[in-house]
Each structure stands twice: as structure tokens, then as C-alpha cells.
Design a protein around this motif. Structure first.
Motif, PDB file in Angstrom:
ATOM      1  N   ASP A  60      -5.783   3.983  -4.630  1.00 34.98           N
ATOM      2  CA  ASP A  60      -5.392   4.969  -3.630  1.00 34.98           C
ATOM      3  C   ASP A  60      -6.485   6.028  -3.484  1.00 34.98           C
ATOM      4  N   LEU A  75      -8.223  -0.852   3.222  1.00 36.74           N
ATOM      5  CA  LEU A  75      -7.931   0.420   3.868  1.00 36.74           C
ATOM      6  C   LEU A  75      -9.033   0.860   4.832  1.00 36.74           C
ATOM      7  N   ASN A 134      -2.995   1.621 -10.157  1.00 37.68           N
ATOM      8  CA  ASN A 134      -3.340   1.261  -8.779  1.00 37.68           C
ATOM      9  C   ASN A 134      -2.182   1.384  -7.791  1.00 37.68           C
ATOM     10  N   TYR A 175      -0.045   3.180  -4.751  1.00 39.61           N
ATOM     11  CA  TYR A 175      -0.243   4.012  -3.568  1.00 39.61           C
ATOM     12  C   TYR A 175       0.906   5.007  -3.618  1.00 39.61           C
ATOM     13  N   LYS A 216      -9.208  -3.502  -2.512  1.00 36.50           N
ATOM     14  CA  LYS A 216      -8.240  -2.518  -2.031  1.00 36.50           C
ATOM     15  C   LYS A 216      -8.902  -1.521  -1.094  1.00 36.50           C
TER      16      LYS A 216
END
Length: 166
Positions: free
Chosen positions: A120, A146, A90, A92, A142
Motif C-alpha cells: 500500500d 496500482l 501487505n 491495503y 503490487k
């Protein structure tokens, strides 16, 4: 409690019971190392997640190597019940990490975990192009941070969703 209050209380709880029983709930526990993985299954976990070496947000505290990941998958497959193991990748990624990530991801795919937990959207797209059969449950916390959650849900027809409260 009068009869109207009781019937409302009962019908609401019956609805919740029906809703919960209609879903396949899974007790998912973290496995910080191989010993804790065994404990998780001993205490009724349906699945565990382990962190990919170098490519998880817990890379500094991760006790798993590629060898212990393979040992963990072999152990889970040897259990007599239908238990699952997920690999968490996980990060980025910065551009410099993408090529090493994809090289290690291929090794992890060959270990055949049940799924990969990723965050990501760029890496998810790269993985989907290279490995279309790999299952990647949508980690909702997550994705919604975003603002890409609804887009990925609509475009990928995700089968599984993971709710987390990190």
C-alpha cells in the motif's frame, strides 16, 4: 549445428551467464509457520518471508503471532550463515486500520527483521515518515497494478525490488 549457429548460441548463453552472475540473486521462500521456516533454510533458502499477524493478505491463514515472529527472528539470527527474514505487511488499509497497524508496526520494527514487504503506497509513506531507516523493498507486482511503481521508484530510490508471481 554449423559454426555460426553455435557461436550465436554460445555468445547468447554467455551473455545470460554474465548477467545472472553479476546480480546477487536471493532464493526467497515463504514460511507458513515456524517449522516451515526451518525447512526453508534446510533446503537452501537465502531468506524467508513471514506474514504479519492481522496485517497481511493471508491474515486468515497466518500461523504467526508476535511471539512467534520474535522467535523466528531469533532463530534466523542464530544461523551461522547470512540468512534474512522479511515481514510481510501487505494489506491495503482502511482508515480504521491505520492506527492499529502503526502500533503493531512499531513492535515489529523493534524485532529487527531485515526488511518489510509492503504493497500500500499510503502505508509505505506513513511508515517512511515514522521509521525512516526501515528497509521496504518495492514489491513490483503490487505497485505496477496500482500504476504507482515508477513514481515510488523515482521518489524513493529503492535499493531492492521483489518480483512476485502471485
Amino acid at each position: 549445428m554449423n559454426s555460426l549457429t553455435f557461436s550465436l548460441y554460445f555468445s547468447r548463453n554467455l551473455f545470460l551467464y554474465d548477467f545472472i552472475m553479476s546480480k546477487k540473486l536471493e532464493l526467497l521462500m515463504p514460511a507458513w509457520d515456524f517449522e516451515k521456516l526451518k525447512f526453508a533454510f534446510a533446503y537452501w533458502a537465502d531468506a524467508v518471508y513471514v506474514w504479519a499477524p492481522m496485517f497481511s493478505l493471508r491474515a486468515r491463514t497466518n500461523r504467526f503471532t508476535l511471539d512467534t515472529l520474535q522467535e523466528s527472528v531469533d532463530y534466523v539470527r542464530s544461523l551461522w550463515t547470512d540468512k534474512k527474514i522479511y515481514f510481510t505487511a501487505n494489506i491495503y488499509a482502511h482508515n480504521i486500520k491505520i492506527k492499529p497497524f502503526m502500533a503493531q508496526f512499531k513492535k515489529m520494527v523493534d524485532m529487527k527483521p531485515d526488511a518489510f514487504i509492503m504493497a500500500d503506497p499510503g502505508l509505505i509513506n506513513l511508515v517512511r515518515k515514522e521509521f525512516p531507516d526501515v528497509e521496504i523493498p518495492l514489491c513490483s507486482s503490487k505497485q505496477y497494478e496500482l500504476g504507482t511503481g515508477p513514481i515510488l521508484e523515482r521518489n524513493r530510490n529503492q535499493k531492492n525490488y521483489l518480483e512476485s508471481w502471485d
